[in-house]
Design a protein around this motif. Structure first.
Motif, PDB file in Angstrom:
ATOM      1  N   MET A   1      20.807 -54.265 -13.880  1.00  0.00           N
ATOM      2  CA  MET A   1      21.720 -53.770 -12.853  1.00  0.00           C
ATOM      3  C   MET A   1      21.495 -52.264 -12.665  1.00  0.00           C
ATOM      4  O   MET A   1      21.402 -51.533 -13.645  1.00  0.00           O
ATOM      5  CB  MET A   1      23.165 -54.038 -13.294  1.00  0.00           C
ATOM      6  N   LEU A   5      25.241 -49.233  -9.241  1.00  0.00           N
ATOM      7  CA  LEU A   5      26.022 -50.478  -9.304  1.00  0.00           C
ATOM      8  C   LEU A   5      26.775 -50.580 -10.626  1.00  0.00           C
ATOM      9  O   LEU A   5      27.906 -51.074 -10.676  1.00  0.00           O
ATOM     10  CB  LEU A   5      25.110 -51.689  -9.110  1.00  0.00           C
ATOM     11  N   GLU A   6      26.175 -50.040 -11.680  1.00  0.00           N
ATOM     12  CA  GLU A   6      26.855 -50.025 -12.997  1.00  0.00           C
ATOM     13  C   GLU A   6      28.230 -49.364 -12.865  1.00  0.00           C
ATOM     14  O   GLU A   6      29.190 -49.748 -13.509  1.00  0.00           O
ATOM     15  CB  GLU A   6      26.012 -49.217 -14.007  1.00  0.00           C
ATOM     16  N   GLU A  28      20.178 -51.665  -4.954  1.00  0.00           N
ATOM     17  CA  GLU A  28      20.546 -52.259  -6.252  1.00  0.00           C
ATOM     18  C   GLU A  28      21.284 -53.588  -6.053  1.00  0.00           C
ATOM     19  O   GLU A  28      21.075 -54.543  -6.788  1.00  0.00           O
ATOM     20  CB  GLU A  28      21.415 -51.278  -7.038  1.00  0.00           C
ATOM     21  N   TYR A  32      20.094 -57.334  -7.469  1.00  0.00           N
ATOM     22  CA  TYR A  32      20.991 -58.164  -8.273  1.00  0.00           C
ATOM     23  C   TYR A  32      21.162 -59.547  -7.625  1.00  0.00           C
ATOM     24  O   TYR A  32      21.087 -60.582  -8.282  1.00  0.00           O
ATOM     25  CB  TYR A  32      22.333 -57.448  -8.415  1.00  0.00           C
ATOM     26  N   LYS A  86      31.522 -58.356 -10.290  1.00  0.00           N
ATOM     27  CA  LYS A  86      30.128 -57.972 -10.547  1.00  0.00           C
ATOM     28  C   LYS A  86      29.570 -58.735 -11.753  1.00  0.00           C
ATOM     29  O   LYS A  86      28.517 -59.340 -11.673  1.00  0.00           O
ATOM     30  CB  LYS A  86      30.080 -56.465 -10.800  1.00  0.00           C
ATOM     31  N   LYS A  87      30.281 -58.754 -12.829  1.00  0.00           N
ATOM     32  CA  LYS A  87      29.758 -59.415 -14.041  1.00  0.00           C
ATOM     33  C   LYS A  87      29.769 -60.946 -13.850  1.00  0.00           C
ATOM     34  O   LYS A  87      28.822 -61.642 -14.125  1.00  0.00           O
ATOM     35  CB  LYS A  87      30.597 -59.027 -15.265  1.00  0.00           C
TER      36      LYS A  87
END
Ligand SMILES: Cc1ncc(C[n+]2csc(CCOP(=O)(O)OP(=O)(O)O)c2C)c(N)n1
Ligand SMILES: CC(=O)[C@@H](O)[C@H](O)COP(=O)(O)O
Ligand SMILES: [Mg+2]
Length: 622
Positions: A1, A5-6, A28, A32, A86-87
């Motif tokens: 990632m 984006l992190e 990014e 992903y 996201k995760k």
């Protein structure tokens, strides 16, 4: 990632980013999305095409207070990643994981549950009306593709919204594609706006140009006015929307975040409906998808480097259907084929290639497809309407009112019938036996394998009245194909004899039921297994025979039990006063989740193992 984006979890996090960071974040996000889609499958090209659009929307609007409704919702992967998932995005379309479509019970940022096309503007207008009635303040934005805009419901909503003049924003994501190349006059209109250089000028400049048209005396002024209007119509982009009561803004570059932020910010200031016409590239950022947006519309697991599928697909029911129709139409010039924007998905691509003059893609317009077929049948054609079970729900009244009431010889080729898998509850085709069985004059067939599919298609094409055959998504069973055969209507086929009980069913689960019965045979429990083949009319003679055995009868189908094949058997026994014990196996009264087909069939006891255990349980209770 990626590093940006992190740092991102929610939309407020992107509002702090500088323009350059937004562009880097888009890159990014694409990486992903490509990575996860390569592992989980999904709607890759649609989602890649709206990465910048999604960033601009969440930069300008204040979701979840502002409502963003994604039409179809297959393109909402960036939206999901940017709104707290996201995760979880790594679980996309897996059993128990994130849905492939916006879902209200998945996130407050998913303002409306979607999956079927052309619903966004109606839902958005509903939310806007509620807002105004309650005196609340928030924006409502519908994001609808050029394909979804070919759905009649979208125009019903535009018509209503333009009349009411409520504050509402409709973003048209125009990428010239539905699943295949988009079709229809509207698509041509949008592409004229998109491609004609004169439309690149601002509307004011065009207005000034029009104003220069000299007045030619009072009597001619009227014509002058009309001339001005027609010039305006001709020269000012989006007049179609303006005539419907919307302010048209565009066309703008759907990959230019800065420009979209400006235009969306301007759209927010309007107190009446606005259309923002955004031009995007489907599959943007992944060259294989850019070059082949149809092929990368919906993907299984694939190798990123080559775009090749990880699992080589086996022959599908769809392919068998598509190729059989080409064969059967060879000497039958009256046979025509109709799809609602899904030529490849339904297997009609083979027919379209061989008989382009007898092939019709009506856009995402299932209601129109069915009544078009009815009109064709009135004039001696034999229309084959190929529509997924779940999408055929859109044309329920047309099937009743336009086809069956008039007893017209239309063939409904219902693909994706049963559990479809990762697309989940909006796409499982589990209601068609129930919603079709109640319709007089309609004959309904269900093939258990691809050989029977061919025989049923042959029978359907020769059938004098309305007829439907329904078959599942994915790989065929793998049986030998034998010559076409006219099946006597309403006749079942005994697959296995036994004395302890009867299993009678339709479709794919019968293959598992037969294996389960064969396993029980070795344990001394001997079951008869019957392929009913017809849900309507039933094989009444055979039903009376098995009803008189006073042995347990188990019905099996990949449809909701409510109103399905098993219900038909129950109704017949009740009607004839046959009191034998019947157990109905099928989909419970609920919306099955998404996941692999096997996982969902297992959930409803329709796998070989589960059927074996169920049969043994029922028989041992006696
Ligand atoms: C009622 C209905 N019919 C058919 C479909 C299948 N379908 C899903 S996406 C799509 C094309 C959508 O095109 P567009 O709105 O332009 O979105 P894009 O994929 O181009 O982003 C179709 C036909 C559907 N979801 N709903
Ligand atoms: C989003 C949508 O409705 C279609 O893309 C659908 O997902 C296609 O389904 P198949 O993959 O079964 O053709
Ligand atoms: Mg499109």
């Amino acid at each position: 990632m990626g590093p940006i984006l992190e740092r991102i979890s929610l939309p407020e996090d992107i509002k702090k980013l500088k323009p350059g960071e937004l562009i880097a974040l888009a890159r990014e996000l694409r990486e992903y999305i490509i990575t996860v889609a390569s592992q989980n499958g999904g709607h890759l090209a649609p989602s890649l095409g709206v990465v910048e659009l999604t960033l601009a929307l969440h930069f300008v609007f204040e979701a979840p207070r502002d409502k963003i409704i994604w039409d179809v919702g297959h393109q909402a992967y960036a939206h999901k990643i940017l709104t707290g998932r996201k995760k979880q995005f790594k679980t996309l379309r897996t059993f128990g994981g994130l849905s492939g479509f916006p879902k209200r019970d998945e996130s407050p940022y998913d303002a409306f549950g979607v999956g079927h096309s052309s619903t966004s503007i109606s839902a958005a207008l509903g939310m806007a009306l509620a807002r105004d009635l309650k005196g609340e303040q928030f924006e409502v934005v519908a994001v609808i593709g050029d394909g979804a805009l070919t759905g009649g419901m979208a125009f019903e909503a535009l018509n209503h919204a333009g009349h009411l003049k409520k504050k509402l924003i409709v973003v048209v994501n125009d990428n010239e594609m539905s699943i295949a190349q988009n079709v229809g006059a509207l698509s041509a209109y949008l592409s004229r706006i998109r491609t004609d250089p004169k439309y690149s000028r601002g509307k004011d400049e065009l207005e000034a140009l029009i104003k220069k048209i000299p007045h030619i005396g009072p009597t001619m002024v009227k014509i002058g006015e009309r001339l001005k209007d027609s010039f305006k119509y001709l020269l000012v982009p989006g007049m179609l929307f303006e005539e419907l009561g919307f302010t048209y803004l565009g066309p703008i570059d759907g990959h230019n975040i800065k420009e979209m932020i400006e235009v969306f910010s301007r759209a927010k200031t309007f107190t009446e409906p606005v259309v923002v016409h955004v031009i995007t590239k489907k599959g943007k950022g992944y060259h294989l998808a850019e070059e082949n947006p149809d092929g990368f519309h919906g993907v299984g697991k694939f190798y990123i480097s080559t775009g090749e599928p990880v699992e080589v697909p086996r022959v599908s029911f769809t392919e068998i259907f598509g190729k059989a129709l080409v064969e059967l139409a060879q000497d039958r010039p009256e046979v025509v084929a109709i799809t609602a924007a899904m030529p490849t998905g339904t297997g009609l691509n083979y027919f379209a290639q061989k008989y382009p003059e007898r092939f019709y893609d009506v856009g995402i317009a299932e209601q129109h497809a069915v009544t078009l077929a009815a009109g064709m049948a009135c004039e001696g054609l034999k229309p084959v309407v190929a529509i997924y079970s779940t999408f055929l729900q859109r044309s329920f009244d047309q099937i009743i009112h336009d086809v069956c009431l008039q007893n017209l010889p239309v063939v409904f080729a219902i693909d994706r019938a049963g559990i479809v898998g990762e697309d989940g509850p909006t796409h499982h085709g589990i209601f068609d036996l129930s919603y079709l069985r109640m319709i007089p004059n309609l004959t309904i067939m269900v093939p258990r394998n691809e050989d029977m599919l061919r025989k049923m298609l042959f029978t359907a094409i020769n059938h004098p009245g309305p007829v439907a055959l329904r078959y599942p998504r994915g790989a065929a069973v793998g049986v030998e194909l034998t010559p076409y055969e006219q099946l006597p209507v309403g006749t079942a086929e005994v697959l296995k004899e036994g004395s302890d009980g009867v299993v009678i069913g339709v479709g794919r689960p019968l293959n598992y039921a037969l294996k389960a019965a064969q396993k029980l045979e070795n344990e001394g429990i001997s079951l008869t297994v019957i392929d009913a083949r017809f849900v309507k009319p039933l094989d009444y003679k055979l039903l009376e025979e098995i009803g008189s055995l006073h042995k347990p009868i188990i019905t099996v189908e990949e449809n909701v039990v409510a109103g399905g094949f098993g219900s038909a058997v129950n109704e017949y026994f009740a009607f004839k006063g046959i009191g034998t014990k019947v157990v109905n196996l099928g989909i419970a009264d609920e919306f099955p989740p998404h996941g692999k087909v096997e996982e969902i069939l297992n959930l409803y006891g329709l796998t070989e193992e589960k059927l074996y255990l169920k049969f043994r349980e029922i028989l041992s209770k006696l």
